[in-house]
Design a protein around this motif. Structure first.
Motif, PDB file in Angstrom:
ATOM      1  N   PHE A  47      17.142  -9.188 114.536  1.00 55.30           N
ATOM      2  CA  PHE A  47      17.975 -10.141 113.806  1.00 55.30           C
ATOM      3  C   PHE A  47      17.936  -9.872 112.306  1.00 55.30           C
ATOM      4  CE2 PHE A  47      18.289 -14.140 111.446  1.00 55.30           C
ATOM      5  CZ  PHE A  47      19.574 -14.528 111.800  1.00 55.30           C
ATOM      6  N   VAL A  48      16.726  -9.554 111.791  1.00 57.22           N
ATOM      7  CA  VAL A  48      16.597  -9.269 110.363  1.00 57.22           C
ATOM      8  C   VAL A  48      17.391  -8.026 109.986  1.00 57.22           C
ATOM      9  CG1 VAL A  48      14.976  -8.582 108.567  1.00 57.22           C
ATOM     10  CG2 VAL A  48      14.398 -10.451 110.127  1.00 57.22           C
ATOM     11  N   GLU A  49      17.327  -6.987 110.856  1.00 58.46           N
ATOM     12  CA  GLU A  49      18.057  -5.757 110.562  1.00 58.46           C
ATOM     13  C   GLU A  49      19.563  -5.997 110.576  1.00 58.46           C
ATOM     14  OE1 GLU A  49      18.533  -1.925 109.406  1.00 58.46           O
ATOM     15  OE2 GLU A  49      16.656  -3.086 109.595  1.00 58.46           O
ATOM     16  N   LYS A  50      20.009  -6.756 111.571  1.00 55.55           N
ATOM     17  CA  LYS A  50      21.434  -7.067 111.618  1.00 55.55           C
ATOM     18  C   LYS A  50      21.853  -7.919 110.429  1.00 55.55           C
ATOM     19  CE  LYS A  50      21.843  -6.836 116.658  1.00 55.55           C
ATOM     20  NZ  LYS A  50      22.146  -7.574 117.903  1.00 55.55           N
ATOM     21  N   ALA A  51      20.982  -8.815 110.031  1.00 61.64           N
ATOM     22  CA  ALA A  51      21.292  -9.636 108.853  1.00 61.64           C
ATOM     23  C   ALA A  51      21.386  -8.777 107.597  1.00 61.64           C
ATOM     24  CB  ALA A  51      20.229 -10.720 108.691  1.00 61.64           C
ATOM     25  N   ARG A  52      20.486  -7.806 107.507  1.00 61.37           N
ATOM     26  CA  ARG A  52      20.549  -6.910 106.348  1.00 61.37           C
ATOM     27  C   ARG A  52      21.843  -6.097 106.339  1.00 61.37           C
ATOM     28  NH1 ARG A  52      14.313  -4.550 106.518  1.00 61.37           N
ATOM     29  NH2 ARG A  52      13.286  -6.454 105.725  1.00 61.37           N
ATOM     30  N   GLU A  53      22.238  -5.569 107.503  1.00 60.49           N
ATOM     31  CA  GLU A  53      23.488  -4.816 107.563  1.00 60.49           C
ATOM     32  C   GLU A  53      24.677  -5.700 107.191  1.00 60.49           C
ATOM     33  OE1 GLU A  53      23.823  -3.188 111.417  1.00 60.49           O
ATOM     34  OE2 GLU A  53      22.147  -1.766 111.183  1.00 60.49           O
ATOM     35  N   ALA A  54      24.681  -6.912 107.668  1.00 56.07           N
ATOM     36  CA  ALA A  54      25.769  -7.830 107.318  1.00 56.07           C
ATOM     37  C   ALA A  54      25.781  -8.123 105.825  1.00 56.07           C
ATOM     38  CB  ALA A  54      25.633  -9.129 108.124  1.00 56.07           C
ATOM     39  N   ALA A  55      24.591  -8.279 105.257  1.00 52.44           N
ATOM     40  CA  ALA A  55      24.509  -8.542 103.818  1.00 52.44           C
ATOM     41  C   ALA A  55      25.022  -7.347 103.018  1.00 52.44           C
ATOM     42  CB  ALA A  55      23.060  -8.865 103.439  1.00 52.44           C
ATOM     43  N   ARG A  56      24.680  -6.136 103.490  1.00 54.42           N
ATOM     44  CA  ARG A  56      25.171  -4.948 102.788  1.00 54.42           C
ATOM     45  C   ARG A  56      26.697  -4.864 102.861  1.00 54.42           C
ATOM     46  NH1 ARG A  56      20.360  -2.370 104.841  1.00 54.42           N
ATOM     47  NH2 ARG A  56      21.491  -1.779 106.755  1.00 54.42           N
ATOM     48  N   GLU A  57      27.251  -5.160 104.023  1.00 58.54           N
ATOM     49  CA  GLU A  57      28.707  -5.134 104.149  1.00 58.54           C
ATOM     50  C   GLU A  57      29.363  -6.169 103.242  1.00 58.54           C
ATOM     51  OE1 GLU A  57      29.676  -5.663 108.209  1.00 58.54           O
ATOM     52  OE2 GLU A  57      28.879  -3.707 108.864  1.00 58.54           O
ATOM     53  N   VAL A  58      28.768  -7.352 103.202  1.00 53.38           N
ATOM     54  CA  VAL A  58      29.307  -8.390 102.320  1.00 53.38           C
ATOM     55  C   VAL A  58      29.232  -7.956 100.868  1.00 53.38           C
ATOM     56  CG1 VAL A  58      28.967 -10.759 101.496  1.00 53.38           C
ATOM     57  CG2 VAL A  58      28.847 -10.258 103.943  1.00 53.38           C
ATOM     58  N   ALA A  59      28.114  -7.315 100.491  1.00 57.01           N
ATOM     59  CA  ALA A  59      27.953  -6.856  99.106  1.00 57.01           C
ATOM     60  C   ALA A  59      28.973  -5.772  98.759  1.00 57.01           C
ATOM     61  CB  ALA A  59      26.531  -6.341  98.895  1.00 57.01           C
ATOM     62  N   GLU A  60      29.208  -4.848  99.705  1.00 57.01           N
ATOM     63  CA  GLU A  60      30.181  -3.797  99.454  1.00 57.01           C
ATOM     64  C   GLU A  60      31.588  -4.370  99.316  1.00 57.01           C
ATOM     65  OE1 GLU A  60      29.767  -1.036 102.620  1.00 57.01           O
ATOM     66  OE2 GLU A  60      27.847  -0.218 101.904  1.00 57.01           O
ATOM     67  N   ARG A  61      31.929  -5.293 100.171  1.00 62.83           N
ATOM     68  CA  ARG A  61      33.255  -5.912 100.065  1.00 62.83           C
ATOM     69  C   ARG A  61      33.397  -6.715  98.786  1.00 62.83           C
ATOM     70  NH1 ARG A  61      34.189  -8.172 106.284  1.00 62.83           N
ATOM     71  NH2 ARG A  61      34.187  -6.092 107.295  1.00 62.83           N
ATOM     72  N   ALA A  62      32.329  -7.371  98.396  1.00 58.67           N
ATOM     73  CA  ALA A  62      32.371  -8.131  97.146  1.00 58.67           C
ATOM     74  C   ALA A  62      32.569  -7.205  95.957  1.00 58.67           C
ATOM     75  CB  ALA A  62      31.091  -8.949  96.990  1.00 58.67           C
ATOM     76  N   LYS A  63      31.908  -6.020  96.014  1.00 63.87           N
ATOM     77  CA  LYS A  63      32.070  -5.044  94.927  1.00 63.87           C
ATOM     78  C   LYS A  63      33.500  -4.515  94.883  1.00 63.87           C
ATOM     79  CE  LYS A  63      30.004  -0.857  93.016  1.00 63.87           C
ATOM     80  NZ  LYS A  63      31.307  -0.212  92.786  1.00 63.87           N
ATOM     81  N   GLU A  64      34.079  -4.235  96.060  1.00 64.25           N
ATOM     82  CA  GLU A  64      35.461  -3.778  96.089  1.00 64.25           C
ATOM     83  C   GLU A  64      36.407  -4.822  95.506  1.00 64.25           C
ATOM     84  OE1 GLU A  64      36.320  -2.800 100.085  1.00 64.25           O
ATOM     85  OE2 GLU A  64      35.028  -1.024 100.141  1.00 64.25           O
ATOM     86  N   VAL A  65      36.188  -6.069  95.892  1.00 64.76           N
ATOM     87  CA  VAL A  65      37.028  -7.144  95.346  1.00 64.76           C
ATOM     88  C   VAL A  65      36.850  -7.252  93.844  1.00 64.76           C
ATOM     89  CG1 VAL A  65      37.434  -9.636  95.372  1.00 64.76           C
ATOM     90  CG2 VAL A  65      37.071  -8.410  97.520  1.00 64.76           C
ATOM     91  N   SER A  66      35.595  -7.129  93.387  1.00 67.07           N
ATOM     92  CA  SER A  66      35.330  -7.210  91.954  1.00 67.07           C
ATOM     93  C   SER A  66      36.006  -6.075  91.207  1.00 67.07           C
ATOM     94  CB  SER A  66      33.818  -7.187  91.714  1.00 67.07           C
ATOM     95  OG  SER A  66      33.536  -7.173  90.332  1.00 67.07           O
ATOM     96  N   ASP A  67      35.917  -4.838  91.757  1.00 68.46           N
ATOM     97  CA  ASP A  67      36.572  -3.700  91.104  1.00 68.46           C
ATOM     98  C   ASP A  67      38.078  -3.890  91.066  1.00 68.46           C
ATOM     99  OD1 ASP A  67      34.081  -2.590  90.811  1.00 68.46           O
ATOM    100  OD2 ASP A  67      34.263  -1.257  92.550  1.00 68.46           O
ATOM    101  N   THR A  68      38.639  -4.396  92.153  1.00 66.66           N
ATOM    102  CA  THR A  68      40.080  -4.627  92.176  1.00 66.66           C
ATOM    103  C   THR A  68      40.499  -5.670  91.144  1.00 66.66           C
ATOM    104  OG1 THR A  68      40.103  -4.102  94.540  1.00 66.66           O
ATOM    105  CG2 THR A  68      42.011  -5.277  93.654  1.00 66.66           C
ATOM    106  N   VAL A  69      39.717  -6.730  91.057  1.00 66.74           N
ATOM    107  CA  VAL A  69      40.028  -7.775  90.079  1.00 66.74           C
ATOM    108  C   VAL A  69      39.916  -7.241  88.655  1.00 66.74           C
ATOM    109  CG1 VAL A  69      39.264 -10.000  89.172  1.00 66.74           C
ATOM    110  CG2 VAL A  69      39.395  -9.642  91.638  1.00 66.74           C
ATOM    111  N   GLN A  70      38.842  -6.468  88.408  1.00 70.51           N
ATOM    112  CA  GLN A  70      38.677  -5.903  87.069  1.00 70.51           C
ATOM    113  C   GLN A  70      39.805  -4.945  86.725  1.00 70.51           C
ATOM    114  OE1 GLN A  70      34.791  -4.180  86.802  1.00 70.51           O
ATOM    115  NE2 GLN A  70      33.718  -6.138  87.046  1.00 70.51           N
ATOM    116  N   ALA A  71      40.206  -4.087  87.695  1.00 69.66           N
ATOM    117  CA  ALA A  71      41.307  -3.160  87.442  1.00 69.66           C
ATOM    118  C   ALA A  71      42.604  -3.915  87.175  1.00 69.66           C
ATOM    119  CB  ALA A  71      41.477  -2.218  88.641  1.00 69.66           C
ATOM    120  N   GLU A  72      42.832  -4.968  87.952  1.00 71.24           N
ATOM    121  CA  GLU A  72      44.028  -5.773  87.729  1.00 71.24           C
ATOM    122  C   GLU A  72      43.974  -6.476  86.373  1.00 71.24           C
ATOM    123  OE1 GLU A  72      47.763  -7.241  88.731  1.00 71.24           O
ATOM    124  OE2 GLU A  72      46.516  -5.706  89.700  1.00 71.24           O
ATOM    125  N   TYR A  73      42.787  -6.899  85.991  1.00 75.07           N
ATOM    126  CA  TYR A  73      42.645  -7.551  84.684  1.00 75.07           C
ATOM    127  C   TYR A  73      42.943  -6.556  83.555  1.00 75.07           C
ATOM    128  CZ  TYR A  73      40.466  -9.837  80.684  1.00 75.07           C
ATOM    129  OH  TYR A  73      40.230 -10.378  79.442  1.00 75.07           O
TER     130      TYR A  73
END
Length: 583
Positions: free
Chosen positions: A27-53
């Protein structure tokens, strides 16, 4: 019994705890993988927002592309983009920009804090050949007047005209050998699909520009366009018996001089005189032109189709210069604007233009010649001279940016390497001579060329002795091998020095050793010759059999071994003698 039950219960509890730990770890390993995916998606969204800005607020949502540090191509300043483009350019290049407008459209040029030059093309895909040189000359003079000055170019829809002009400009400045070489790099900066989007007429004028940049000024050639023939009928209409309803327009020197479509002054569709119609089975399309249709200089020929509702569509277009074409001109589908990528034209479609020399009086010829000498030659010659000056400056800049010391050092390294290889080849030649002499000695059993063998060995010994005699003199003369003052050389160096003092005695000792070795070798050869090379069979050999008898076989084998042993001993002594001579 109770004890067994207790032990079983403990075992089950431990197993349960272990299963829980494993489940928790998964469960901990799966939680870590999910957290990494969320972090990567958040970074992509942040980069997109910054580029749009940045694009919206910092770059002001403007498409301005840097081709060179002082040359830019921007999108067309439409009603939606004019304010943003002007604000950004004014903030970065206020009073330092020159804008070439190839769009042939109106907008408020006062928004830009710089000079805007509107270029009238009047149907040409690029400026006329003379105007093209004038614009390049003006742009280069502007950029050379102040290092902070910049040039900004734009057209209307897309970037084809801007790309064509900037490619010519970069070749004019000496940054590229010809416009077609610059074309690929310029297209790589823009959001377009490479040089393939450039029209065939624009590519033709790139070749014209290079030809005039290197060669003479194009002559003012007056021609009569007598006939235009299309090899096949394009299918612009698929319903009914009519597939193509074309008319022809001819422009010379940016002025419309002929149109085969005759219309009334009212301009109503009913008053239009319809052009000739062609069906899909007709062999070709032909335009017979009037006798007084004379063309000169930059010419644009356009074939358009008229639909039944009165709307018109351009079928094909081509631009050329009369001073740079032969007497006739035939162009294929891929060389025609519009028809190149149009599936309504057959792949083997082509167009023929038939010319005749235009009539001229002697007075008109003299007037045209003087006009050309005063205007055409002046523009082209001044532009060529300035371009050559820029080319020389660019060559000098490139040469100065290349460090000359590195080249000299490289030459010195090559020379040192060649000297080392020469020395190595000399030393290797001496060693190969000794080795080859030894091989000749081992193969000389039973041979009659003893004198040649002796001569080769003697020359090898003399060469080695000579090398060993010259080495001390070179070593003593070298400043790197000389010991420092006040230091005592080691015993080995002292022994070497004693050997270096008497090179002649070493040579005599080597010669004496060689002579004694030759004597022993002669004795071995005589023994081998008596046993092997004579016509007599050894004692104990049974002539009726291919093998010696059992009684004599060991003795004969021993005799052969003794002979070969003598030869091996001789070779070893010879080798040791040569090594001693080297020392």
């Amino acid at each position: 019994m109770a004890w067994f039950l207790k032990q079983g219960t403990d075992f089950l509890n431990k197993a349960k705890d272990q299963l829980q730990e494993v489940a928790q770890s998964d469960f901990v390993e799966k939680a870590r993988e999910a957290a990494r995916e969320v972090a990567e998606r958040a970074k992509e969204v942040s980069d997109t927002v910054q580029a749009e800005y940045r694009r919206t607020f910092e770059d002001l949502d403007c498409h301005i592309f840097k081709v060179q540090p002082d040359v830019f191509i921007m999108e067309h300043p439409s009603v939606e983009t004019l304010e943003r483009l002007a604000k950004r350019l004014n903030a970065e290049h206020s009073r330092r920009m020159l804008i070439f407008d190839f769009s042939e459209s109106e907008y408020d040029a006062s928004r830009f804090d710089g000079e805007v030059v509107r270029v009238a093309l009047k149907g040409l895909p690029v400026p006329s050949l003379r105007l093209l040189f004038e614009l390049c000359l003006s742009a280069c003079q502007w950029l050379a007047s102040d290092p902070r000055n910049v040039l900004v170019v734009h057209c209307f829809s897309g970037y084809c005209r801007s790309v064509s002009f900037v490619s010519c400009l970069l070749a004019f400045r000496g940054l590229y050998s010809q416009p077609k070489d610059a074309l690929k790099d310029v297209c790589g900066v823009l959001p377009i699909d490479g040089p393939s989007v450039i029209l065939p007429s624009q590519q033709r004028y790139l070749a014209y520009f290079q030809q005039c940049l290197q060669g003479p000024t194009p002559k003012k050639k007056l021609l009569r366009l007598s006939k235009v023939i299309l090899s096949a009928v394009p299918l612009f209409e698929t319903e009914g018996t009519v597939a193509f309803r074309p008319f022809l327009e001819v422009s010379s020197n940016r002025e419309l001089i002929f149109s085969s479509l005759k219309s009334c002054s009212s301009g109503k569709p009913d008053d239009v005189s319809w052009p000739a119609s062609y069906g899909p089975k007709d062999p070709c399309v032909s335009f017979q032109l009037p006798q007084d249709l004379l063309i000169e200089g930059d010419v644009v020929l356009t074939v358009r189709h008229v639909f039944l509702n009165g709307t018109k569509e351009t079928a094909l277009c081509l631009a050329f210069h009369t001073g740079l074409i032969p007497n006739g001109l035939q162009l294929t589908k891929r060389e025609l604007d519009g028809a190149r990528d149009d599936q309504r034209f057959l792949e083997d479609f082509f167009i023929d233009l038939v010319f005749e020399d235009g009539p001229k009086s002697q007075q008109e010829e003299e007037h045209d010649a003087s006009e050309q000498d005063e205007q055409e030659y002046a523009v082209f010659d001044s532009a060529r001279n300035f371009s050559r000056h820029l080319f020389k400056e660019e060559q000098q800049r490139r040469e100065s940016s290349t460090p000359a010391t590195g080249q000299v050092a490289g030459d010195e390294d090559v020379e040192a390497l060649e000297a080392t290889l020469m020395r190595s080849s000399t030393d290797q030649g001496s060693a190969d001579l000794v080795v080859s002499s030894s091989k000749s000695t081992s193969g000389a059993v039973g041979s009659s060329s003893d004198e040649e063998l002796k001569k080769a060995l003697a020359e090898a010994a003399q060469e080695d002795a000579k090398n060993s005699g010259e080495a001390p003199s070179k070593a003593s003369a070298s400043p790197a091998s000389a010991p420092p003052e006040g230091s005592t050389p080691p015993a080995q160096d002292k022994g070497q020095a004693e050997e270096k003092v008497e090179p002649s005695s070493s040579k005599k000792g080597t010669a004496a050793n060689i002579d004694s070795l030759f004597d022993e070798f002669d004795a071995a050869l005589s023994t081998a010759g008596a046993t092997v090379s004579s016509g007599k069979q050894p004692a104990g050999y049974d002539s009726a059999s291919s093998n010696p008898t059992a009684a004599r076989a060991p003795k004969a084998s021993a005799e052969k071994k003794d002979v070969m042993a003598d030869v091996d001993d001789f070779l070893k002594e010879l080798d040791s003698g040569l090594k001693g001579s080297k020392k």
